[in-house]
Motif scaffolding. Structure first.
Motif, PDB file in Angstrom:
ATOM      1  N   LEU A   1      -5.261  11.075   0.853  1.00 62.17           N
ATOM      2  CA  LEU A   1      -4.271  11.792   1.657  1.00 62.17           C
ATOM      3  C   LEU A   1      -3.018  12.088   0.842  1.00 62.17           C
ATOM      4  O   LEU A   1      -2.449  13.179   0.939  1.00 62.17           O
ATOM      5  CB  LEU A   1      -3.914  10.971   2.896  1.00 62.17           C
ATOM      6  N   ALA A   2      -2.582  11.117   0.042  1.00 63.32           N
ATOM      7  CA  ALA A   2      -1.429  11.351  -0.826  1.00 63.32           C
ATOM      8  C   ALA A   2      -1.713  12.484  -1.804  1.00 63.32           C
ATOM      9  O   ALA A   2      -0.836  13.310  -2.093  1.00 63.32           O
ATOM     10  CB  ALA A   2      -1.073  10.065  -1.583  1.00 63.32           C
TER      11      ALA A   2
ATOM     12  N   MET B   1       0.821  -1.205   0.000  1.00 58.73           N
ATOM     13  CA  MET B   1       0.000   0.000   0.000  1.00 58.73           C
ATOM     14  C   MET B   1       0.858   1.260   0.000  1.00 58.73           C
ATOM     15  O   MET B   1       0.526   2.253  -0.656  1.00 58.73           O
ATOM     16  CB  MET B   1      -0.917   0.003   1.225  1.00 58.73           C
ATOM     17  N   LEU B   2       1.969   1.211   0.734  1.00 58.06           N
ATOM     18  CA  LEU B   2       2.806   2.400   0.869  1.00 58.06           C
ATOM     19  C   LEU B   2       3.506   2.764  -0.432  1.00 58.06           C
ATOM     20  O   LEU B   2       3.602   3.947  -0.790  1.00 58.06           O
ATOM     21  CB  LEU B   2       3.835   2.181   1.983  1.00 58.06           C
ATOM     22  N   ARG B   3       3.997   1.765  -1.169  1.00 61.48           N
ATOM     23  CA  ARG B   3       4.756   2.080  -2.388  1.00 61.48           C
ATOM     24  C   ARG B   3       3.922   2.827  -3.427  1.00 61.48           C
ATOM     25  O   ARG B   3       4.367   3.859  -3.957  1.00 61.48           O
ATOM     26  CB  ARG B   3       5.353   0.791  -2.965  1.00 61.48           C
ATOM     27  N   PRO B   4       2.707   2.361  -3.762  1.00 61.76           N
ATOM     28  CA  PRO B   4       1.899   3.164  -4.691  1.00 61.76           C
ATOM     29  C   PRO B   4       1.564   4.540  -4.131  1.00 61.76           C
ATOM     30  O   PRO B   4       1.483   5.518  -4.887  1.00 61.76           O
ATOM     31  CB  PRO B   4       0.631   2.321  -4.875  1.00 61.76           C
ATOM     32  N   GLY B   5       1.388   4.642  -2.809  1.00 62.41           N
ATOM     33  CA  GLY B   5       1.111   5.941  -2.206  1.00 62.41           C
ATOM     34  C   GLY B   5       2.256   6.913  -2.393  1.00 62.41           C
ATOM     35  O   GLY B   5       2.048   8.095  -2.685  1.00 62.41           O
TER      36      GLY B   5
ATOM     37  N   LEU C   1      12.412  14.936  -8.306  1.00 58.72           N
ATOM     38  CA  LEU C   1      11.605  14.331  -7.247  1.00 58.72           C
ATOM     39  C   LEU C   1      10.727  13.215  -7.810  1.00 58.72           C
ATOM     40  O   LEU C   1      10.575  12.159  -7.184  1.00 58.72           O
ATOM     41  CB  LEU C   1      10.731  15.400  -6.585  1.00 58.72           C
ATOM     42  N   ILE C   2      10.167  13.453  -8.997  1.00 63.07           N
ATOM     43  CA  ILE C   2       9.363  12.412  -9.635  1.00 63.07           C
ATOM     44  C   ILE C   2      10.227  11.188  -9.918  1.00 63.07           C
ATOM     45  O   ILE C   2       9.814  10.048  -9.681  1.00 63.07           O
ATOM     46  CB  ILE C   2       8.721  12.934 -10.928  1.00 63.07           C
TER      47      ILE C   2
ATOM     48  N   ALA D   1       4.480  11.732  -5.153  1.00 62.02           N
ATOM     49  CA  ALA D   1       5.503  12.442  -5.935  1.00 62.02           C
ATOM     50  C   ALA D   1       4.894  13.178  -7.121  1.00 62.02           C
ATOM     51  O   ALA D   1       5.313  14.282  -7.468  1.00 62.02           O
ATOM     52  CB  ALA D   1       6.572  11.455  -6.409  1.00 62.02           C
ATOM     53  N   THR D   2       3.881  12.573  -7.750  1.00 61.42           N
ATOM     54  CA  THR D   2       3.252  13.235  -8.885  1.00 61.42           C
ATOM     55  C   THR D   2       2.293  14.333  -8.436  1.00 61.42           C
ATOM     56  O   THR D   2       2.154  15.352  -9.111  1.00 61.42           O
ATOM     57  CB  THR D   2       2.501  12.225  -9.768  1.00 61.42           C
ATOM     58  N   THR D   3       1.627  14.165  -7.284  1.00 61.91           N
ATOM     59  CA  THR D   3       0.713  15.209  -6.830  1.00 61.91           C
ATOM     60  C   THR D   3       1.471  16.444  -6.343  1.00 61.91           C
ATOM     61  O   THR D   3       0.984  17.570  -6.484  1.00 61.91           O
ATOM     62  CB  THR D   3      -0.207  14.699  -5.704  1.00 61.91           C
TER      63      THR D   3
END
Length: 419
Positions: A366-367, A240-244, A398-399, A249-251
């Motif tokens: 939240l992300a 769950m954390l990795r996709p978040g 950062l991306i 990074a994109t948001t």
């Protein structure tokens, strides 16, 4: 730039080729059901209500003599309580259920709006913003979970993409319409439409199903009975954390371009407007495409191409004074952002039990909100020292840093598939 785009496309094709191909029955299940339509209409109403007042409320505060600081406080209180509500939503869903939390969210989003028509008072304006922020945070989490639960698992990515298309309409139409209506028809008209848009979806409440119960109806009772995982537990889960992290990074970058592209030296107002519009359109289209593609070949294989495309778009802003580079960069960034939006949410939902859909939706939202809010703050501090081209380049880096969790997620997915 064209060569860079071709390279990204080639890498996307190669990644998808290596991904395990899913098998589907000859007759695919129906996508749009009564439950899915109810979730889409609820999303449309909540987002319309949110965007109509997003720019109008700060204007209203200024007309009350609050000044720019007061206008910022109004928006800040709205977004802060939105994030706090998203944090609290998994626990509330577990205790009171989806229908009750959805109803409370709709009431808080639309019910307090008429209070703005009372005599001008900053206390009233901020109180309305706080209540609406809580309502919006609860609504977005619930609706995200309901969308995921209301479509067949084989077409979940496509359903999420279609919901993204519906969600973009209020952002494109309601945001400027609220300002126009306030200036030409008066605040009372905007307030009335805002309240109706938020409260009307309450009529769809009987058709909104608990995701776990819906899974049980679909013959996935074993997964549906799994105990729900809390928000902190999800953050400890790499799946769950990795996709978040990838999505955050994109948001962050999306918040940066939305806030600072119109302010960048060398960018005219017309170019900035066209660039942001191109980014919104390409993100919407690629979000739907990514859902359909992910349903067939797996969503994990889209993370890396999405990040590379988004980073290429940010890199184009090094030539921020060249209109062609800005427009092309925003198109590339929009494509990458849309892919990341769909793929990350689909992965989180796929990895959660039905009872954990609310938690997955909360983590994804939240992300989105945290990244979208913190990106402009950090960028605003840094750009004063680096200038816009360098600051945009650092945002692109950062991306690229999010490639680390994306690559690890791809390897974990491959290892799990080989067992």
């Amino acid at each position: 730039m064209l060569q860079l785009a071709r390279t990204v496309i080639d890498m996307s094709t190669m990644t998808q080729t290596l991904a395990p191909v899913r098998s589907f029955p000859a007759s695919r299940p129906r996508l749009v059901s009564g439950r899915f339509a109810a979730a889409l209409l609820s999303s449309f109403g909540a987002l319309t209500s949110f965007y109509l007042l997003l720019s109008v409320t700060p204007m209203y505060a200024v007309s009350a003599g609050a000044g720019s600081a007061g206008a910022g406080l109004v928006t800040g209180s709205l977004m802060l309580t939105t994030v706090l509500a998203e944090f609290a939503s998994p626990r509330l869903l577990g205790r009171f259920g989806y229908r009750a939390v959805f109803a409370v969210g709709a009431l808080l989003l639309g019910g307090p709006a008429p209070a703005l028509l009372l005599p001008h008072s900053m206390v009233t304006i901020i109180a309305v913003s706080i209540a609406r922020g809580i309502g919006f945070g609860l609504s977005t989490v619930v609706i995200g979970a309901l969308v995921a639960a209301s479509v067949p698992a084989e077409r979940r990515g496509e359903g999420i993409g279609l919901a993204g298309v519906v969600a973009c309409v209020p952002a494109i139409v309601a945001l400027p319409s609220g300002v126009w209506l306030a200036q030409n028809a008066g605040y009372a008209v905007v307030v009335a439409i805002t309240a109706i848009s938020a409260l009307a979806p309450l009529a769809a409440t009987p058709w909104l199903a608990n995701p776990a119960a819906h899974q049980a109806e679909a013959g996935q009772a074993g997964q549906a009975e799994t105990a729900p995982v809390g928000l902190l537990g999800s953050l400890r889960s790499g799946g769950m954390l990795r996709p978040g992290l990838v999505f955050a990074a994109t948001t962050v970058s999306a918040g940066v371009v939305a806030s600072f592209l119109p302010l960048a030296a060398g960018v005219s107002a017309g170019v900035a407007t066209l660039g942001l519009f191109a980014q919104a359109v390409t993100a919407t289209a690629s979000r739907w495409w990514a859902g359909r593609r992910g349903d067939r070949h797996g969503h994990a294989g889209l993370l890396i191409p999405g990040l590379l495309t988004a980073a290429a778009g940010m890199a184009s802003l090094i030539w921020v004074s060249a209109p062609v580079a800005v427009i092309a960069g925003m198109c590339l960034f929009g494509i990458g952002f849309g892919i990341a939006q769909n793929a990350t949410f689909a992965l989180m939902i796929d990895r959660a039990p039905g009872s954990g859909y609310g938690t997955a939706s909360a983590l994804w939202n939240l992300a989105y909100d945290a990244g979208y809010g913190t990106g402009p703050i950090v960028f605003g501090v840094g750009v004063a020292h680096t200038g816009y081209p360098a600051a945009f380049a650092l945002t692109g880096l950062l991306i690229l840093a999010a490639l680390l969790p994306a690559v690890r997620d791809r390897r974990q997915q491959g290892a799990a598939g080989s067992k």
